[in-house]
Structure formats: C-alpha cells, structure tokens
Enzyme design. Structure first.
Site: not given
Length: 815
Positions: A87, A465
């Site tokens: 770059e 239950s």
C-alpha cells in the site's frame, strides 16, 4: 534573456499565487469537514458486543462490523512489512501525502482520461475511512489530503498505522486485520504464517476481487505479488519468499465462531442490554461476562440433544424428505442441486439414496462424497403411525429406503453415518447455583437456529406433579409430618371454583388407601395431594407459595393447584426448587455477572442476594450504615445483600429428605445410576402426557428439565417425566457434578428420628418388627405407645421389652 527571465518569474509568481489562492479556496470550501485535534485523538472504532461465559469462553457476538482492535506492539512485523509493500512503501518518509504518487495519478488522468490509481497513502486511507465517505469526487479527495496532513502533525506514524490496521475493511464483515485473521483462518493474527499474512495484506485494495474464498486465483496472484515486493525491498529473504509462494490457499469462511454453543443465552443477554443501551450496544465495544459455566453448558447441550433424539427415534421414522429424485431421468447436476437446496441442520448431511440391498444402502452426500449405510444405522426406523404407536420393525433396507429418496444423516463415531430426521418434540434445561441464583447452564430448545423461542423463559406450561413438593412443604409448615396419613381413596369435589364436579384419579387408576405423606410423594399419588390441599385450604396455601417466588395471582385458586395445573416457566420452577436446595432461602436467578466497556471500565457488576447462614447484621450506628446493609461475614465486614430465609430449616430438610426418596424408591429411581446420596427431585407429567418434567438438586445445584410439543400435543403412551425428562437430567448432572463432593442440605440438629408404624404413622410399639425410622420436628413427634404384655416367664421377651422402653425414655428426654 533578462526579459525572458522576468516574464518567467512573473508567470511563476502568478502561478504560485494562483495555486495558493486555489488551495485556500479549496481549503475554505472543505474546512468544516476537517476534524479538530480533539476529534483526531478521540477516534473510536465500531466494536461489536461480545458475550462470554464466566470462564472466558465466547458465546456470541452482535454487530455488523466484526472487529478485534489491537495496538501497534501487537502487529506482527511481517504483516507491517506486507502492508507497506502493498500500500505505501514510503509511509515512514512522507508527510501524509505522497507527491510523486499523486503526480503519477494526475498524469494518468490527463493522458488516458481515466482515473487508474488514486495515489493514496496509508494516512489518506485512514482519513477516508474514519472521517469521510467513499464518494468519488475531487472535493472529497482534497478533504482527504488536508485531513492526512493534519493527522501527520498530531499523531505518530505508529498511531496512524494502528488506526489503519484496526479500521480497514477486508471483506466478509471483517474490519481490521485481527478480525480478518479470525474470519479467514479461524486464528489470531499472531498465529498466521507469512503466506497468510501476505494474503490478507492484499485485501484492502479490493476486498471482493482479491477475496481468497470467492476468487482464490486472483487472491493468489495478489499475494505472490506482495511477497515479491517484500523480497525486492529486503523485508524477507529468499528462503522465506520461496516457502510462502509455494504455500497453498488455506482460507475458509470461519464467520463468528463461538467457543461454545449457547444461542438462547446470547439472545437473552442481548435483549436485556438492548433495553438499556439501544443500538449503541452493537458498536461501542461492550464485553459481557455471564454466570454460565462452559463445562456445564456443554453438558446441557449434549443432554438435551441426546434426550430429544432418543424420544424421537423410539417413536418411529416419519419417512424421507418430501423431495424425491428420479435417478434415471435426472442428470447428475440436478441430483446434486436437489441436495444443495435442502437447508443444513447441525453437522448433519443430506443424502440421496443411490441403491439398496438387503442390509445396506449406498448414498451420495450433499458434499459430493459417497457413503454406505450399515444395517445398524437403519434398523431403528419403525414406521411412525402416531405418538402412541409404530409399525413393525423393518427386516430389510427396502422397508425403510428406496433409491431416489433424500434423507438426513447424522454422524456417528462407530457407524460413520446414521439415518436421522428432524425431531418435532422440544426439550429445555435450566441449571442454577442455588446459593445465589447464578445460571450455570441454559438450553431453551432443541435448536436455536431453527426456532429462537426460549422455552425456559417464554413458555409457561403445567408442571403437573413437579409442583407437589411445594404443597407438601406447606403441609409440613402447618403441622403435618412425613408420617401423617391421608386416605388415598376415590373422592368427588364440588368446588365452586371448578366448572363441574371433579373426580381426581391417580395415574393408572390405582388407589392405595391410608398413605403416609412420604409414600404419597415418592409414588406421586394425586388423590393424596388433592385431599391434602383441601385440608390445608387453597387461600392459605397460595399465600405460603409466595415464599418460593410464585405470584398467587398467576396460580389457580382451586384444588387443581395440588396437581400442578398452574402455567409456569421452567425458570420459575427451578427458582422455587432453589429454596429447597439452599436450606430455605429465596434467591433470584441472574445471568449477567458484569459488563465492561472498550476501556475495560466496569459498566455493571451484579450484586445478587446470596445465602449466608453465618452472616450477622451489625448493630446500626447511623443511617448510612443501615442503607448499606453491613454484615459480619466469615471473611470480614462487608456490604452483602443476604438472601431472606423464607422456609423453616426443619420443614425444608424434611421436604428434601422426602424428595430423596423419590430417587431412592419412587418415580425418579432411574437417577440412582448416578450413585449419589445427596440428590433429590420430583417427576411431573400432566394430563394426557402433554408436558413431562424432572426437577432435582443437591445442596449446591438445582436443575429442571421440561419436554413436550410446542403445540401441546400428547407425548404418547408410556411417556412420563421419568422417561422423557429424567434421562437428560441424569446425563447433565453426571457431568455437572463430576468430581464434586456430596453436598447435602444441612440437617438442623433440632430434628429427631423415631421409629414408627409404617401402616399408621404412629409411634412404633416396643419390639414391632416392621417399624421404620422417620424424621420429625421436636413438637410433632407421635405420642409414645405402650404395649400391654401378659405376664410371662420368658426372660428374653421381658429383656426385649425393657430395652424398647429404655430406648423410648431416651427419646423422650430429647424433648
């Protein structure tokens, strides 16, 4: 000559003045877009929300931009060199703008009429990415130059490069090089080799064009060009270069890869925090640490997965996927497309049946590979008729599969692949630390990605239950004992709160007659529970149930309450059971332990109410101290939100001991396989088997499992809490309690144990052969009974009677 020089001088001066004027005009036009010094130094990256377990395992990540910021010292040298080679070779030598590079770009524009190279430096790219848009205008370009020049004056080169490494977009939602390393290679940046670093260094120029997943050939050319540049610039030697250019492409799409599967938990955290932070939640870099234990969460995932598959397979095979392929007419491409069009499910594969013989089937997998299914992978597939029945067991492969079928297969360590199908049943698990309510593991359903409905928190079902222990605890608190007798016989109730006369029954229709409460609980006798609640009164019982965190307004105000007809979530049930587990204290479940910001500052720290039996509240010396809630603890004086005691320790322990018998002798006896004497629990199954539960605990950990269909269809004949929800509970607790010492609920020293008549619940007579031991509160021990013996010369009988009498006298002296 002098005249010519003068003309050139004035022309040059005029040109310079024009350049200055143009530059000023441009500057004046764009100056409002140039950030201030404070703005330059206050740059913040958009960092996603990350959620972790208590032991630092990633659960989930939320945010459009995946980013993992690093500082300059963490940038690998080879990556820095690769970036500069690709770059901006002169990065450390220019003032933010490369005049030669810009000149080349201008000349290309003049000579070709097209913009070919932008001449942007790394600094200019940082300026564009942080402060500008990507519009292709000259105004933006000039603004970019001015910002770059200002950045170079205010920031160091290392600070600028650090911003670049963390901000630049590199494809696949990855912003920054650390994120790119995780997305493309599933590794941290410092774990990548030279070839991999050069590959991702080539992405900023064109993330789509040079993407190694989408365009591997172009990406390879770009990578090797960067390596050549690094070699020519002396950044790497010939050997390193040669090894790197010969390296194959290893990039794959790793996406967001959590360390542990916990989608329901991640969504719970996200939803809770979003109500406070809004959209900032996804970009400000918050990190959340939950209370989840990764080992226990993995065990919960596995337990629910295997439990659901076990239920699903024993109810039969529902057939191949609707799509079928004509193997004669359809070309290979069409066959492959038919497989690819079916959505993926876990790590399972879709497969096309190519051929079958008596005991095997040849299939083509969606990934293009071929496989052979053994008979052991197919023989489970009895035809599904309904939840109550299945067809005959297959005898050959042709009874199950025919060529052209598209089926699902799941991997198996022994068989390779097993015939599978998507389950339609659901199951969910919640596990809490009963001392402070910290959620240790949570699974809200079989597959979060298929259905995000969280059955732990969002679904309210009848516990059946599973609710009875709360009713029994109410009875014990009101003076009943574990030996109290209730007649288990047919009964009809004409309750004004019920639509019609109610005739409750036990499962199986059997009646046991006079029954002790302990027996009734571990046998899960419905009639006893109903009669008990009738004796206690519905209204007083509803008020008592507040102690477990239940809102009476959400509970039925009639006798059906005794059979668990309330609609409650598994989280509510587990929270109630935590009271039994911790010795009678009410805690609140919580999931988020702490939240920290991007600077590691704490935004939130949980302060849960905690069981502290040895804490003593200090004498209040001033208002401030009273508000702080100072307590003296074994570790010293500190502010501690102490959990309130809501249940008498004696009542709590007796209830716990009765629930231990559910596992020793009753409906939960499958759990004896764990070989732990400290565990207690209760099954639960609603009418027609629509909901199946098991909730159980020891002195530290409480876990509840629910199973059923989302549409409330019956689970089928022979399916109960003990057959559907207890097995995954066992699988989970086996791993969750592995290596831990037994943790019993503390037994108060005030409780006493005496021998009773198992048939009547009364104090046993001296010498009674079938007497059993029972635990009682001091004030509720049955009265002593005397046995009137005839005169006898049998000294042995006299001695036995005297011994019994001495034993009873000793017990009496305890009171």
């Amino acid at each position: 000559m002098a005249k010519t020089f003068k003309i050139l001088f004035f022309l040059g001066l005029f040109g310079a003045l024009c350049a200055v004027g143009i530059t000023y005009a441009i500057y004046y036009n764009v100056k409002d877009r140039i950030p201030t010094v404070d703005e330059l130094k206050a740059i913040e990256l958009r960092i996603p929300l990350r959620i972790y377990t208590a032991d630092d395992q990633l659960i989930g990540e939320f945010g459009e931009q995946r980013r993992s910021p690093i500082n300059y010292a963490e940038i690998p040298t080879n990556l820095e060199h690769a970036i500069l080679a690709a770059e901006d070779t002169n990065f450390y030598h220019h003032p933010g703008v490369d005049i030669l590079g810009l000149g080349r770009a201008v000349m290309q524009l003049i000579t070709t009429g097209q913009k070919q190279g932008g001449g942007s430096t790394i600094t200019m790219q940082v300026a564009r990415n942080y402060f500008l848009s990507f519009e292709q205008t000259y105004t933006r370009k000039f603004t970019e130059i001015f910002i770059a020049l200002k950045m170079e004056r205010e920031l160091t080169k290392h600070e600028i490069l650090e911003l670049y490494v963390n901000k630049i977009y590199l494809g696949n939602r990855a912003y920054g090089f650390e994120a790119a390393a995780q997305v493309y290679y599933g590794k941290n940046l410092n774990e990548l080799n030279l070839a991999q670093l050069a590959m991702i260094a080539g992405l900023p120029k064109a993330p789509s064009r040079f993407n190694p997943i989408v365009n591997p050939s172009r990406a390879l050319i770009r990578r090797n060009w960067i390596l050549q540049r690094m070699l020519s610039l002396g950044m790497i030697d010939k050997d390193a270069y040669q090894e790197a250019v010969e390296a194959p492409i290893t990039a794959k799409n790793h996406g967001v890869m959590p360390d542990i599967e916990a989608g329901y938990i991640a969504e719970m955290v996200r939803a809770e925090l979003y109500s406070t932070f809004g959209d900032d939640l996804y970009s400000t870099g918050m990190t959340v640490y939950t209370t989840i234990d990764s080992t226990r969460q993995k065990a919960a995932n596995s337990a629910i997965f295997n439990g659901v598959l076990s239920y699903d397979t024993r109810h039969g095979y529902r057939g191949s996927i609707d799509t079928r392929v004509d193997l004669v007419e359809a070309p290979l491409e069409e066959q492959e497309k038919a497989l690819q069009d079916i959505e993926r499910f876990y790590n399972w594969q879709t497969a096309l049946v190519i051929s079958t013989d008596n005991k095997t089937a040849d299939v083509r997998l969606a990934d293009g590979k071929r496989a052979t299914l053994a008979w052991d992978a197919i023989k489970w597939a009895k035809p599904y008729i309904n939840e109550d029945s299945q067809g005959p067991a297959p005898t050959t492969v042709a009874d199950v599969l025919v060529p052209g079928d598209i089926v699902r297969l799941r991997p198996d360590a022994q068989l390779g692949w097993i015939l599978a199908q998507k389950p339609t049943v659901q199951s969910a698990l919640i596990s809490l630390n009963s001392k402070d309510g910290a959620i240790q593991a949570l699974v809200g359903g079989f597959n979060f990605y298929e259905n995000k409905f969280n059955r732990i928190t969002q679904s309210k079902r009848q516990p059946g239950s599973n609710f009875k222990p709360f009713i029994y605890a109410s009875a014990l608190d009101r003076g009943y004992t574990a030996a109290s007798i209730i007649n288990d016989a047919p009964v009809v109730f004409n309750d004004s709160n019920l639509a019609s006369a109610w005739r409750p029954t036990n499962d199986g229709g059997k009646f046991y007659g006079p029954t002790r409460l302990r027996q009734a609980l571990y046998r899960s006798q419905n009639i006893v529970s109903v009669r008990l609640l009738d004796e206690l009164g519905v209204r007083p019982t509803l008020n008592f149930l507040r102690r477990f965190g239940f809102d009476p307004n959400e509970l039925p105000h009639n006798l059906s309450l005794s059979l668990g007809s309330a609609n409650l979530s598994p989280l509510q049930i587990a929270t109630g059971y935590a009271v039994f587990s911790n010795g009678g204290y009410q805690v609140q479940p919580y999931l988020i332990d702490r939240v920290i910001d991007r600077n590691n500052e704490t935004l939130f720290q949980a302060s849960p109410v905690t069981v502290c039996k040895t804490c003593t509240m200090l004498e209040k010396t001033n208002d401030d101290e009273q508000q702080m809630g100072l307590f003296s603890t074994p570790e010293g004086i500190k502010s501690l939100p102490v959990a309130p005691q809501v249940l008498d320790p004696e009542v709590n322990y007796i209830t716990y001991d009765m629930m231990r018998d559910v596992i020793k002798y009753g409906t939960g006896r499958r759990a004896r396989v764990l070989q732990r004497d400290d565990i207690a629990g209760k099954t639960g199954t609603t009418n027609d088997g629509r909901d199946a539960w098991f909730s159980g605990f020891n002195g530290e950990l409480v876990t509840s499992v629910w199973s059923g269909f989302d549409n409330s269809s019956p689970l089928g004949r022979g399916e109960w809490g003990g057959s559907v929800s207890l097995p995954p509970w066992i699988d989970y607790m086996r791993e969750a309690l592995k290596g831990t010492e037994p943790s019993y609920v503390a037994k108060p020293s005030s409780l006493v144990t005496v021998r009773i008549d198992p048939n009547t619940g009364e104090r046993a007579l001296p010498g009674q052969s079938n007497a059993i031991f029972e635990i009682f509160r001091r004030d509720h021990v049955p009265a002593q009974r005397e046995l009137d013996l005839p005169q006898s010369n049998n000294s042995s009988n006299d001695n036995e009677a005297q011994e019994e009498k001495r034993e009873n006298n000793v017990l009496e002296n305890l009171f």
